[in-house]
Motif scaffolding. Structure first.
Motif, mmCIF file in Angstrom:
data_model
loop_
_atom_site.group_PDB
_atom_site.id
_atom_site.type_symbol
_atom_site.label_atom_id
_atom_site.label_comp_id
_atom_site.label_asym_id
_atom_site.label_seq_id
_atom_site.Cartn_x
_atom_site.Cartn_y
_atom_site.Cartn_z
ATOM 1 N N MET A 1 13.361 -16.620 6.437
ATOM 2 C CA MET A 1 14.011 -18.340 5.793
ATOM 3 C C MET A 1 14.433 -18.702 4.201
ATOM 4 S SD MET A 1 10.309 -21.708 5.613
ATOM 5 C CE MET A 1 11.954 -22.756 7.085
ATOM 6 N N THR A 2 15.320 -19.809 5.004
ATOM 7 C CA THR A 2 16.770 -19.959 3.480
ATOM 8 C C THR A 2 15.875 -20.585 3.213
ATOM 9 O OG1 THR A 2 17.917 -20.026 4.916
ATOM 10 C CG2 THR A 2 18.978 -21.062 3.034
ATOM 11 N N ARG A 3 15.975 -20.359 1.540
ATOM 12 C CA ARG A 3 15.402 -21.092 0.375
ATOM 13 C C ARG A 3 15.725 -22.510 0.261
ATOM 14 N NH1 ARG A 3 15.813 -18.393 -5.185
ATOM 15 N NH2 ARG A 3 17.882 -18.910 -4.907
ATOM 16 N N LEU A 4 15.675 -24.006 0.521
ATOM 17 C CA LEU A 4 15.917 -25.025 0.192
ATOM 18 C C LEU A 4 16.934 -25.077 -0.752
ATOM 19 C CD1 LEU A 4 12.439 -27.333 -0.071
ATOM 20 C CD2 LEU A 4 14.453 -27.010 1.624
ATOM 21 N N ARG A 5 16.967 -24.968 -1.533
ATOM 22 C CA ARG A 5 17.906 -24.483 -2.771
ATOM 23 C C ARG A 5 19.709 -24.161 -1.918
ATOM 24 N NH1 ARG A 5 17.490 -21.682 -7.990
ATOM 25 N NH2 ARG A 5 17.732 -19.337 -7.635
ATOM 26 N N ASP A 6 19.783 -23.055 -1.481
ATOM 27 C CA ASP A 6 20.294 -22.686 -1.063
ATOM 28 C C ASP A 6 21.046 -23.329 0.217
ATOM 29 O OD1 ASP A 6 20.455 -20.466 -2.613
ATOM 30 O OD2 ASP A 6 18.972 -19.349 -1.645
ATOM 31 N N ARG A 7 19.965 -23.998 1.409
ATOM 32 C CA ARG A 7 20.101 -24.540 2.272
ATOM 33 C C ARG A 7 21.870 -26.243 1.647
ATOM 34 N NH1 ARG A 7 15.331 -26.384 5.176
ATOM 35 N NH2 ARG A 7 16.603 -27.340 6.875
ATOM 36 N N LYS A 8 22.080 -26.673 3.026
ATOM 37 C CA LYS A 8 23.232 -27.726 3.022
ATOM 38 C C LYS A 8 22.104 -28.991 3.960
ATOM 39 C CE LYS A 8 26.713 -27.771 1.342
ATOM 40 N NZ LYS A 8 27.065 -27.878 -0.028
ATOM 41 N N CYS A 9 22.403 -29.831 3.221
ATOM 42 C CA CYS A 9 22.492 -31.690 4.266
ATOM 43 C C CYS A 9 23.659 -31.678 4.953
ATOM 44 C CB CYS A 9 22.403 -32.553 2.763
ATOM 45 S SG CYS A 9 21.351 -32.654 1.513
ATOM 46 N N ILE B 1 15.792 -30.536 -0.343
ATOM 47 C CA ILE B 1 16.981 -29.424 -0.193
ATOM 48 C C ILE B 1 17.818 -30.086 -1.451
ATOM 49 C CG2 ILE B 1 19.041 -29.401 -0.031
ATOM 50 C CD1 ILE B 1 18.188 -29.020 2.605
ATOM 51 N N CYS B 2 18.033 -31.606 -1.177
ATOM 52 C CA CYS B 2 18.578 -31.917 -3.256
ATOM 53 C C CYS B 2 17.251 -31.608 -4.127
ATOM 54 C CB CYS B 2 19.124 -33.449 -3.031
ATOM 55 S SG CYS B 2 19.967 -32.890 -1.750
ATOM 56 N N ALA B 3 16.818 -32.148 -4.207
ATOM 57 C CA ALA B 3 15.269 -32.037 -4.783
ATOM 58 C C ALA B 3 15.256 -30.020 -5.559
ATOM 59 C CB ALA B 3 14.007 -32.822 -4.794
ATOM 60 N N ALA B 4 15.120 -29.317 -4.923
ATOM 61 C CA ALA B 4 15.407 -27.811 -5.096
ATOM 62 C C ALA B 4 16.172 -27.991 -5.936
ATOM 63 C CB ALA B 4 15.830 -27.043 -3.414
ATOM 64 N N LYS B 5 17.560 -28.641 -5.709
ATOM 65 C CA LYS B 5 19.154 -28.520 -6.474
ATOM 66 C C LYS B 5 19.261 -28.125 -7.642
ATOM 67 C CE LYS B 5 21.674 -27.997 -1.741
ATOM 68 N NZ LYS B 5 22.571 -26.342 -2.255
ATOM 69 N N VAL B 6 18.466 -29.875 -7.810
ATOM 70 C CA VAL B 6 18.093 -30.759 -9.113
ATOM 71 C C VAL B 6 17.128 -29.606 -9.868
ATOM 72 C CG1 VAL B 6 16.792 -32.542 -10.652
ATOM 73 C CG2 VAL B 6 18.377 -32.942 -8.540
ATOM 74 N N ASP B 7 15.783 -29.475 -9.094
ATOM 75 C CA ASP B 7 15.423 -28.519 -9.922
ATOM 76 C C ASP B 7 16.276 -26.926 -10.385
ATOM 77 O OD1 ASP B 7 12.760 -29.651 -9.048
ATOM 78 O OD2 ASP B 7 12.305 -28.159 -8.490
#
Length: 109
Positions: A1-9, A101-107
């Motif tokens: 499974m792809t990590r949230l921060r590596d996914r696209k909206c 996804i965006c929260a993971a990118k903010v993290d």
């Protein structure tokens, strides 16, 4: 499974149902523990603290860049040394995977 921060909206058209509380609970552990869901699990929120206004604005600009690239925009409340980031997907009237996804990118900042 792809990590949230590596996914696209992805776009969610109006009328798409929000994710279930069970699904939100499955995604939440992938985020920093400071994120929390409001009553009814319709908003994902985190408060950030900074040493000064300049650092706060640098963070806000970085979040704005993530929002622009992902075309998914949080509500931001900011002041000297602090910023509250709140994600919810307006088109679904609640939470979508895009919020996580965006929260993971903010993290990752």
């Amino acid at each position: 499974m792809t990590r949230l921060r590596d996914r696209k909206c992805i776009p969610y058209p109006a009328g798409t149902p929000p994710i279930t509380p069970v699904r939100a609970g499955e995604l939440l552990p992938e985020l920093a523990p400071q994120w929390h869901l409001d009553v009814g699990r319709q908003v994902l929120t985190r408060d950030f603290k900074f040493d000064n206004f300049h650092a706060t604005m640098a963070f806000v600009n970085a979040v704005a860049w993530i929002a622009h690239v992902e075309d998914h925009h949080p509500d931001l409340e900011l002041g000297y040394g602090h910023c509250r980031v709140r994600f919810s997907t307006h088109s679904v009237g609640g939470l979508s995977e895009n919020d996580f996804i965006c929260a993971a990118k903010v993290d990752a900042l």
